[in-house]
Design a protein around this motif. Structure first.
Motif, PDB file in Angstrom:
ATOM      1  N   ALA A   1       0.927  -1.302   0.048  1.00 43.49           N
ATOM      2  CA  ALA A   1      -0.045  -0.060   0.058  1.00 43.49           C
ATOM      3  C   ALA A   1       0.789   1.259  -0.208  1.00 43.49           C
ATOM      4  N   GLY A   2       2.015   1.318   0.828  1.00 45.89           N
ATOM      5  CA  GLY A   2       2.820   2.222   0.985  1.00 45.89           C
ATOM      6  C   GLY A   2       3.462   2.829  -0.584  1.00 45.89           C
ATOM      7  N   LEU A   3       3.797   1.688  -1.225  1.00 49.98           N
ATOM      8  CA  LEU A   3       4.384   1.951  -2.599  1.00 49.98           C
ATOM      9  C   LEU A   3       3.465   2.608  -3.532  1.00 49.98           C
ATOM     10  N   ALA A   4       2.260   2.120  -3.632  1.00 52.99           N
ATOM     11  CA  ALA A   4       1.293   2.583  -4.404  1.00 52.99           C
ATOM     12  C   ALA A   4       0.863   3.910  -4.068  1.00 52.99           C
ATOM     13  N   ALA A   5       0.627   4.227  -2.649  1.00 53.83           N
ATOM     14  CA  ALA A   5       0.605   5.708  -2.049  1.00 53.83           C
ATOM     15  C   ALA A   5       1.814   6.592  -2.596  1.00 53.83           C
ATOM     16  N   TYR A   6       3.031   6.299  -2.775  1.00 54.22           N
ATOM     17  CA  TYR A   6       4.062   7.045  -3.007  1.00 54.22           C
ATOM     18  C   TYR A   6       3.842   7.443  -4.436  1.00 54.22           C
ATOM     19  N   GLN A   7       3.491   6.355  -5.244  1.00 55.44           N
ATOM     20  CA  GLN A   7       3.625   6.315  -6.844  1.00 55.44           C
ATOM     21  C   GLN A   7       2.333   7.231  -7.192  1.00 55.44           C
ATOM     22  N   TYR A   8       1.185   7.092  -6.570  1.00 57.20           N
ATOM     23  CA  TYR A   8       0.059   8.024  -6.958  1.00 57.20           C
ATOM     24  C   TYR A   8       0.160   9.448  -6.521  1.00 57.20           C
ATOM     25  N   ALA A   9       0.785   9.464  -5.323  1.00 55.08           N
ATOM     26  CA  ALA A   9       0.874  11.094  -5.017  1.00 55.08           C
ATOM     27  C   ALA A   9       1.915  11.634  -5.592  1.00 55.08           C
ATOM     28  N   THR A  10       2.766  11.070  -5.709  1.00 56.34           N
ATOM     29  CA  THR A  10       4.052  11.740  -6.822  1.00 56.34           C
ATOM     30  C   THR A  10       3.416  12.261  -8.047  1.00 56.34           C
ATOM     31  N   GLU A  11       2.679  11.198  -8.515  1.00 55.37           N
ATOM     32  CA  GLU A  11       2.064  11.462  -9.971  1.00 55.37           C
ATOM     33  C   GLU A  11       1.006  12.570  -9.895  1.00 55.37           C
ATOM     34  N   LEU A  12       0.208  12.403  -8.926  1.00 57.74           N
ATOM     35  CA  LEU A  12      -0.648  13.616  -8.603  1.00 57.74           C
ATOM     36  C   LEU A  12       0.035  14.746  -8.697  1.00 57.74           C
ATOM     37  N   ARG A  13       0.955  15.012  -7.980  1.00 57.95           N
ATOM     38  CA  ARG A  13       1.768  16.326  -8.080  1.00 57.95           C
ATOM     39  C   ARG A  13       2.531  16.567  -9.399  1.00 57.95           C
ATOM     40  N   ARG A  14       2.827  15.568  -9.896  1.00 57.89           N
ATOM     41  CA  ARG A  14       3.479  15.841 -11.482  1.00 57.89           C
ATOM     42  C   ARG A  14       2.894  16.204 -12.257  1.00 57.89           C
ATOM     43  N   GLN A  15       1.648  15.848 -12.260  1.00 55.47           N
ATOM     44  CA  GLN A  15       0.532  16.214 -13.294  1.00 55.47           C
ATOM     45  C   GLN A  15      -0.118  17.538 -12.901  1.00 55.47           C
ATOM     46  N   GLY A  16       0.127  18.125 -11.911  1.00 53.89           N
ATOM     47  CA  GLY A  16      -0.467  19.345 -11.365  1.00 53.89           C
ATOM     48  C   GLY A  16      -1.926  19.045 -10.927  1.00 53.89           C
ATOM     49  N   ILE A  17      -2.492  17.956 -10.673  1.00 53.23           N
ATOM     50  CA  ILE A  17      -3.482  17.798 -10.119  1.00 53.23           C
ATOM     51  C   ILE A  17      -3.869  17.981  -8.685  1.00 53.23           C
ATOM     52  N   LEU A  18      -2.658  17.995  -7.882  1.00 59.55           N
ATOM     53  CA  LEU A  18      -2.345  18.413  -6.654  1.00 59.55           C
ATOM     54  C   LEU A  18      -0.911  19.229  -6.517  1.00 59.55           C
ATOM     55  N   PRO A  19      -1.141  20.197  -5.712  1.00 51.58           N
ATOM     56  CA  PRO A  19      -0.221  21.146  -5.564  1.00 51.58           C
ATOM     57  C   PRO A  19       1.344  20.473  -5.017  1.00 51.58           C
ATOM     58  N   ALA A  20       2.355  21.049  -5.541  1.00 48.19           N
ATOM     59  CA  ALA A  20       3.485  20.727  -4.874  1.00 48.19           C
ATOM     60  C   ALA A  20       3.933  21.105  -3.547  1.00 48.19           C
ATOM     61  N   ALA A  21       2.865  22.101  -3.106  1.00 47.97           N
ATOM     62  CA  ALA A  21       3.108  22.442  -1.678  1.00 47.97           C
ATOM     63  C   ALA A  21       2.931  21.385  -0.737  1.00 47.97           C
ATOM     64  N   GLY A  22       3.517  21.352   0.432  1.00 44.63           N
ATOM     65  CA  GLY A  22       3.259  20.401   1.367  1.00 44.63           C
ATOM     66  C   GLY A  22       4.505  19.525   1.946  1.00 44.63           C
ATOM     67  N   PRO A  23       4.532  18.197   2.312  1.00 44.65           N
ATOM     68  CA  PRO A  23       5.529  17.481   2.603  1.00 44.65           C
ATOM     69  C   PRO A  23       6.232  17.074   1.414  1.00 44.65           C
ATOM     70  N   ARG A  24       7.496  16.822   1.774  1.00 43.09           N
ATOM     71  CA  ARG A  24       8.365  16.093   0.558  1.00 43.09           C
ATOM     72  C   ARG A  24       8.069  14.635   0.628  1.00 43.09           C
ATOM     73  N   LEU A  25       8.105  14.011  -0.570  1.00 41.38           N
ATOM     74  CA  LEU A  25       7.755  12.430  -0.627  1.00 41.38           C
ATOM     75  C   LEU A  25       8.965  11.979  -0.859  1.00 41.38           C
ATOM     76  N   TYR A  26       9.270  10.663  -0.037  1.00 38.37           N
ATOM     77  CA  TYR A  26      10.517   9.827  -0.082  1.00 38.37           C
ATOM     78  C   TYR A  26      10.252   8.215  -0.140  1.00 38.37           C
ATOM     79  N   LEU A  27      10.798   7.881  -1.145  1.00 41.78           N
ATOM     80  CA  LEU A  27      10.728   6.096  -0.869  1.00 41.78           C
ATOM     81  C   LEU A  27      11.884   5.579  -0.177  1.00 41.78           C
ATOM     82  N   TRP A  28      11.811   4.888   0.733  1.00 43.19           N
ATOM     83  CA  TRP A  28      12.758   4.272   1.653  1.00 43.19           C
ATOM     84  C   TRP A  28      12.828   2.782   1.135  1.00 43.19           C
TER      85      TRP A  28
END
Length: 350
Positions: free
Chosen positions: A97-124
């Motif tokens: 679930a975490g990997l999918a959440a990271y991928q979706y959140a990153t893509e939502l930002r990349r496409q401009g659907i969600l703003p880039a403001a807010g927490p950084r996103l990091y895959l461990w």
């Protein structure tokens, strides 16, 4: 501790430190603490989320119906700004679930659907094997994570503060192991620490008087992550849960040595990417030894667990014990599912 468990990430006290979101197991918490942050589980939503959690059109428009519920609820809360005060969110690569959440959140930002403001996103990313190449890889990943947290939190890692953070987590782990493995009360006390600093959690556990241990047949729980004590409640009065091997049910390994933060975590045999895979299978078999009944249940959209069940069933039944597969467990089981499950548990124990 009940309040921390209920409110979860929404209830974090600003005085605890800079919130650092963690999605999944295996992130070295003392590293976050030593740099002035506080690790906050963002995988499990607040209990009130089931009734009044956000439903964001920006997420609903792209989220497929087969998304893991942990992923979907995180994304809706992420889009609603629930984590805007967080410095960063660290997603464990091990967690489906975490990997999918990271991928979706990153893509939502990349496409401009969600703003880039807010927490950084990091895959461990951590490898769970003991080969020399894997150890080198893990050391490099730890260096990258340290650099990310230092940059994000504006701090430099101090060896003494790291040693203190490891000691605080060790004290907390000792208190956790003193809790009974089963029962809703112990489940809440154990997991409240996901939204509390380790030293605060350890103090609360030290003053906590857990419910008297249950009696009756020995029951072991296996399956995908379950962040509420529903199965513990269902088993109450029918037997004693002597082990819960699910995420949120078990005490996940933590760092034990500031000079080698990852050894204990990387060698976790119940990590879903444990290598070779037989380590994971063996850990399940060993963890269910002595059980009178093993109960399995899985999330319909979590494919990290389930492949082991046929072999585990044969192993359990060869010992003369019973094996009950409840099938797909709803994210928030309703009364009908709970009635069905309790009836099957009662039948399995008769």
């Amino acid at each position: 501790m009940q309040l921390a468990f209920d409110r979860r990430a929404d209830g974090i006290d600003a005085g605890f430190g800079v919130p650092v979101g963690v999605f999944g197991e295996g992130v070295p918490g003392p590293l976050v603490t030593a740099l002035g942050g506080v690790s906050v589980d963002v995988k499990a939503p607040p209990l009130s989320d089931a009734l009044d959690g956000p439903d964001m059109p920006s997420v609903a428009s792209v989220a497929e119906p087969f998304l893991d519920s942990f992923t979907a609820r995180f994304l809706h809360r992420f889009a609603a700004g629930s984590f805007d005060t967080f410095a960063t969110i660290v997603f464990a690569r091990d967690d489906v679930a975490g990997l999918a959440a990271y991928q979706y959140a990153t893509e939502l930002r990349r496409q401009g659907i969600l703003p880039a403001a807010g927490p950084r996103l990091y895959l461990w990313n951590l490898l769970h094997t003991d080969s020399a190449p894997a150890e080198r890889f893990n050391r490099r990943e730890l260096e990258r994570l340290t650099a990310h947290l230092e940059d994000t939190l504006g701090a430099t890692l101090d060896p003494d503060r790291l040693a203190d953070a490891v000691a605080a987590e060790a004290r907390c782990a000792q208190a956790l192991h003193a809790l009974p493995p089963g029962g809703p009360d112990a489940f809440v006390a154990r997991n409240a620490g996901r939204w509390l600093p380790p030293d605060v959690h350890a103090d609360l556990l030290g003053a906590h008087a857990p419910d008297a241990g249950a009696t009756g047949p020995s029951i072991v729980l296996v399956g995908s992550a379950c962040d509420i004590p529903v199965l513990h409640s269902l088993c109450a009065g029918l037997g004693q849960i002597t082990a819960d091997l699910q995420d949120y049910g078990r005490i996940a390994p933590t760092a034990r040595n500031s000079a080698d933060l990852l050894r204990h975590i990387a060698h976790d045999p119940l990590a879903t990417r444990a290598s070779p895979p037989v380590r994971y299978t063996r850990a399940l078999q060993e963890g269910t030894e002595g059980a009178d009944l093993v109960i399995a249940s899985v999330d319909a959209n979590d494919d990290s667990f389930g492949w082991e069940l046929p072999v585990l069933r044969r192993t359990v039944e060869s010992r003369g014990a019973r094996f009950l597969n409840l099938g797909f467990r709803p994210f928030r089981p309703d009364a009908a599912w709970q009635d069905m499950a309790r009836t099957k548990i009662e039948e399995a124990l008769t």
